[in-house]
Motif scaffolding. Structure first.
Motif, PDB file in Angstrom:
ATOM      1  N   VAL A  78      -2.282   0.221 -13.111  1.00  0.00           N
ATOM      2  CA  VAL A  78      -0.989   0.794 -12.742  1.00  0.00           C
ATOM      3  C   VAL A  78      -0.139   1.024 -13.987  1.00  0.00           C
ATOM      4  O   VAL A  78       0.482   2.087 -14.149  1.00  0.00           O
ATOM      5  N   ILE A  79      -0.146   0.061 -14.910  1.00  0.00           N
ATOM      6  CA  ILE A  79       0.638   0.183 -16.141  1.00  0.00           C
ATOM      7  C   ILE A  79       0.131   1.346 -16.988  1.00  0.00           C
ATOM      8  O   ILE A  79       0.917   2.139 -17.520  1.00  0.00           O
ATOM      9  N   ALA A  80      -1.191   1.462 -17.120  1.00  0.00           N
ATOM     10  CA  ALA A  80      -1.767   2.532 -17.942  1.00  0.00           C
ATOM     11  C   ALA A  80      -1.399   3.905 -17.390  1.00  0.00           C
ATOM     12  O   ALA A  80      -0.977   4.794 -18.141  1.00  0.00           O
ATOM     13  N   VAL A  81      -1.559   4.084 -16.075  1.00  0.00           N
ATOM     14  CA  VAL A  81      -1.233   5.376 -15.468  1.00  0.00           C
ATOM     15  C   VAL A  81       0.261   5.662 -15.584  1.00  0.00           C
ATOM     16  O   VAL A  81       0.673   6.795 -15.867  1.00  0.00           O
ATOM     17  N   ALA A  82       1.093   4.637 -15.385  1.00  0.00           N
ATOM     18  CA  ALA A  82       2.540   4.815 -15.484  1.00  0.00           C
ATOM     19  C   ALA A  82       2.948   5.203 -16.901  1.00  0.00           C
ATOM     20  O   ALA A  82       3.780   6.108 -17.093  1.00  0.00           O
ATOM     21  N   ALA A  83       2.363   4.556 -17.909  1.00  0.00           N
ATOM     22  CA  ALA A  83       2.708   4.856 -19.304  1.00  0.00           C
ATOM     23  C   ALA A  83       2.300   6.281 -19.671  1.00  0.00           C
ATOM     24  O   ALA A  83       3.051   7.002 -20.335  1.00  0.00           O
ATOM     25  N   ILE A  84       1.106   6.695 -19.246  1.00  0.00           N
ATOM     26  CA  ILE A  84       0.663   8.067 -19.509  1.00  0.00           C
ATOM     27  C   ILE A  84       1.592   9.065 -18.820  1.00  0.00           C
ATOM     28  O   ILE A  84       1.957  10.102 -19.403  1.00  0.00           O
ATOM     29  N   SER A  85       1.993   8.759 -17.600  1.00  0.00           N
ATOM     30  CA  SER A  85       2.895   9.649 -16.860  1.00  0.00           C
ATOM     31  C   SER A  85       4.250   9.753 -17.554  1.00  0.00           C
ATOM     32  O   SER A  85       4.822  10.847 -17.654  1.00  0.00           O
ATOM     33  N   VAL A  86       4.762   8.623 -18.043  1.00  0.00           N
ATOM     34  CA  VAL A  86       6.037   8.622 -18.770  1.00  0.00           C
ATOM     35  C   VAL A  86       5.939   9.516 -20.007  1.00  0.00           C
ATOM     36  O   VAL A  86       6.816  10.345 -20.275  1.00  0.00           O
ATOM     37  N   ALA A  87       4.870   9.346 -20.778  1.00  0.00           N
ATOM     38  CA  ALA A  87       4.691  10.149 -21.988  1.00  0.00           C
ATOM     39  C   ALA A  87       4.604  11.641 -21.655  1.00  0.00           C
ATOM     40  O   ALA A  87       5.233  12.475 -22.326  1.00  0.00           O
ATOM     41  N   LEU A  88       3.859  11.990 -20.619  1.00  0.00           N
ATOM     42  CA  LEU A  88       3.714  13.388 -20.243  1.00  0.00           C
ATOM     43  C   LEU A  88       5.035  13.994 -19.786  1.00  0.00           C
ATOM     44  O   LEU A  88       5.357  15.140 -20.133  1.00  0.00           O
ATOM     45  N   LEU A  89       5.817  13.234 -19.029  1.00  0.00           N
ATOM     46  CA  LEU A  89       7.118  13.737 -18.566  1.00  0.00           C
ATOM     47  C   LEU A  89       8.046  14.009 -19.743  1.00  0.00           C
ATOM     48  O   LEU A  89       8.709  15.061 -19.813  1.00  0.00           O
ATOM     49  N   LEU A  90       8.100  13.068 -20.694  1.00  0.00           N
ATOM     50  CA  LEU A  90       8.987  13.228 -21.846  1.00  0.00           C
ATOM     51  C   LEU A  90       8.513  14.353 -22.758  1.00  0.00           C
ATOM     52  O   LEU A  90       9.322  15.137 -23.275  1.00  0.00           O
ATOM     53  N   VAL A  91       7.207  14.441 -22.978  1.00  0.00           N
ATOM     54  CA  VAL A  91       6.662  15.504 -23.829  1.00  0.00           C
ATOM     55  C   VAL A  91       6.915  16.875 -23.200  1.00  0.00           C
ATOM     56  O   VAL A  91       7.284  17.833 -23.892  1.00  0.00           O
ATOM     57  N   THR A  92       6.729  16.968 -21.895  1.00  0.00           N
ATOM     58  CA  THR A  92       6.997  18.237 -21.206  1.00  0.00           C
ATOM     59  C   THR A  92       8.452  18.652 -21.366  1.00  0.00           C
ATOM     60  O   THR A  92       8.765  19.822 -21.616  1.00  0.00           O
ATOM     61  N   ALA A  93       9.365  17.675 -21.230  1.00  0.00           N
ATOM     62  CA  ALA A  93      10.790  17.975 -21.394  1.00  0.00           C
ATOM     63  C   ALA A  93      11.087  18.442 -22.810  1.00  0.00           C
ATOM     64  O   ALA A  93      11.886  19.366 -23.023  1.00  0.00           O
ATOM     65  N   ALA A  94      10.425  17.819 -23.803  1.00  0.00           N
ATOM     66  CA  ALA A  94      10.681  18.175 -25.200  1.00  0.00           C
ATOM     67  C   ALA A  94      10.149  19.560 -25.547  1.00  0.00           C
ATOM     68  O   ALA A  94      10.798  20.329 -26.262  1.00  0.00           O
ATOM     69  N   LEU A  95       8.963  19.906 -25.030  1.00  0.00           N
ATOM     70  CA  LEU A  95       8.321  21.163 -25.424  1.00  0.00           C
ATOM     71  C   LEU A  95       8.755  22.346 -24.566  1.00  0.00           C
ATOM     72  O   LEU A  95       8.797  23.479 -25.058  1.00  0.00           O
ATOM     73  N   LEU A  96       9.056  22.114 -23.306  1.00  0.00           N
ATOM     74  CA  LEU A  96       9.364  23.222 -22.396  1.00  0.00           C
ATOM     75  C   LEU A  96      10.812  23.220 -21.912  1.00  0.00           C
ATOM     76  O   LEU A  96      11.206  24.120 -21.165  1.00  0.00           O
ATOM     77  N   GLY A  97      11.591  22.231 -22.325  1.00  0.00           N
ATOM     78  CA  GLY A  97      12.952  22.110 -21.826  1.00  0.00           C
ATOM     79  C   GLY A  97      13.821  23.312 -22.108  1.00  0.00           C
ATOM     80  O   GLY A  97      14.586  23.775 -21.242  1.00  0.00           O
TER      81      GLY A  97
ATOM     82  N   ALA B  15       6.736   5.571 -12.642  1.00  0.00           N
ATOM     83  CA  ALA B  15       6.994   6.467 -13.777  1.00  0.00           C
ATOM     84  C   ALA B  15       8.182   7.378 -13.491  1.00  0.00           C
ATOM     85  O   ALA B  15       9.082   7.537 -14.329  1.00  0.00           O
ATOM     86  N   PHE B  16       8.168   7.980 -12.304  1.00  0.00           N
ATOM     87  CA  PHE B  16       9.277   8.848 -11.897  1.00  0.00           C
ATOM     88  C   PHE B  16       9.660   8.501 -10.468  1.00  0.00           C
ATOM     89  O   PHE B  16       8.802   8.504  -9.585  1.00  0.00           O
TER      90      PHE B  16
END
Length: 211
Positions: A41-60, A120-121
């Motif tokens: 659960v922690i691994a999937v949550a951490a990956i999801s957090v990173a993807l959400l933040l990266v998406t916001a940074a690159l496509l925001g 994660a979200f």
């Protein structure tokens, strides 16, 4: 981007996500699942957090242009959301503002789903965190700065994962009262950042008002 700024952004995102405050919810949800399910659960949550933040940074920035929303409007909105979350943190409430009762009930019934939602979200990364990441990325349009924000996103997700891995000993060590105190301390930083974003946006929108 300077090292001190990178550290400051990482600390901001970590404080805003408040993994220490989410610890009681994480323990409550995972203890209902299968034994040894917490690491996955922690691994999937951490990956999801990173993807959400990266998406916001690159496509925001493209999202802002698509909806025809100005950066300062978004900055004010992000600051207001950060303030709302800070007020909730001051009251030692965890995710009530960002998560409905139905979402909490559904999460308790689906151990595989809780890693992405609500963990994660929106508990760790919600509209406020994504708003702030979009604002930071728009302020720094150069690709080296965007790549630095990607690194910050990964570092923040890693710190969140470490905190959740330490959830059980942390809960034993400081208890619910200690978690509440730590949450309120982080709330001060979140509130200060929210106020800064709001006034920065207002100065840009209404330059004569706060001159």
């Amino acid at each position: 981007m300077e090292l001190n700024k990178l550290i400051g952004i990482s600390a901001l995102l970590y404080s805003l996500s408040n993994p220490v405050g989410v610890t009681p919810i994480f323990l409550s949800l995972t203890k209902r699942g299968q034994p040894n399910s917490a690491p996955r659960v922690i691994a999937v949550a951490a990956i999801s957090v990173a993807l959400l933040l990266v998406t916001a940074a690159l496509l925001g920035q493209k999202v802002l242009l698509f909806f025809n929303v100005g950066l300062d409007d978004f900055r004010i909105a992000g600051g207001l959301l950060a303030l709302f979350i800070a007020f909730e943190m001051f009251q030692a409430r965890y995710g009530g503002f960002m998560q409905t009762t139905d979402e909490r009930t559904e999460a308790e019934q689906d151990m595989h789903g809780i890693a992405v939602t609500p963990l994660a979200f929106p508990l760790l990364v919600g509209p406020a965190e994504m708003s702030i990441m979009i604002t930071l990325a728009t302020d720094r349009p150069a690709w080296p700065d965007k790549l630095a924000l990607v690194g910050v996103s990964v570092l923040t997700a890693l710190m969140i994962a470490i905190t959740l891995f330490a959830a059980t000993p942390l809960n034993r060590l400081i208890g619910k009262t200690g978690i509440n105190v730590a949450t309120r301390i982080m709330a001060l930083f979140v509130a200060a950042i929210g106020v800064n974003f709001i006034f920065t946006g207002i100065r840009a929108e209404l330059p004569g008002l706060l001159a």
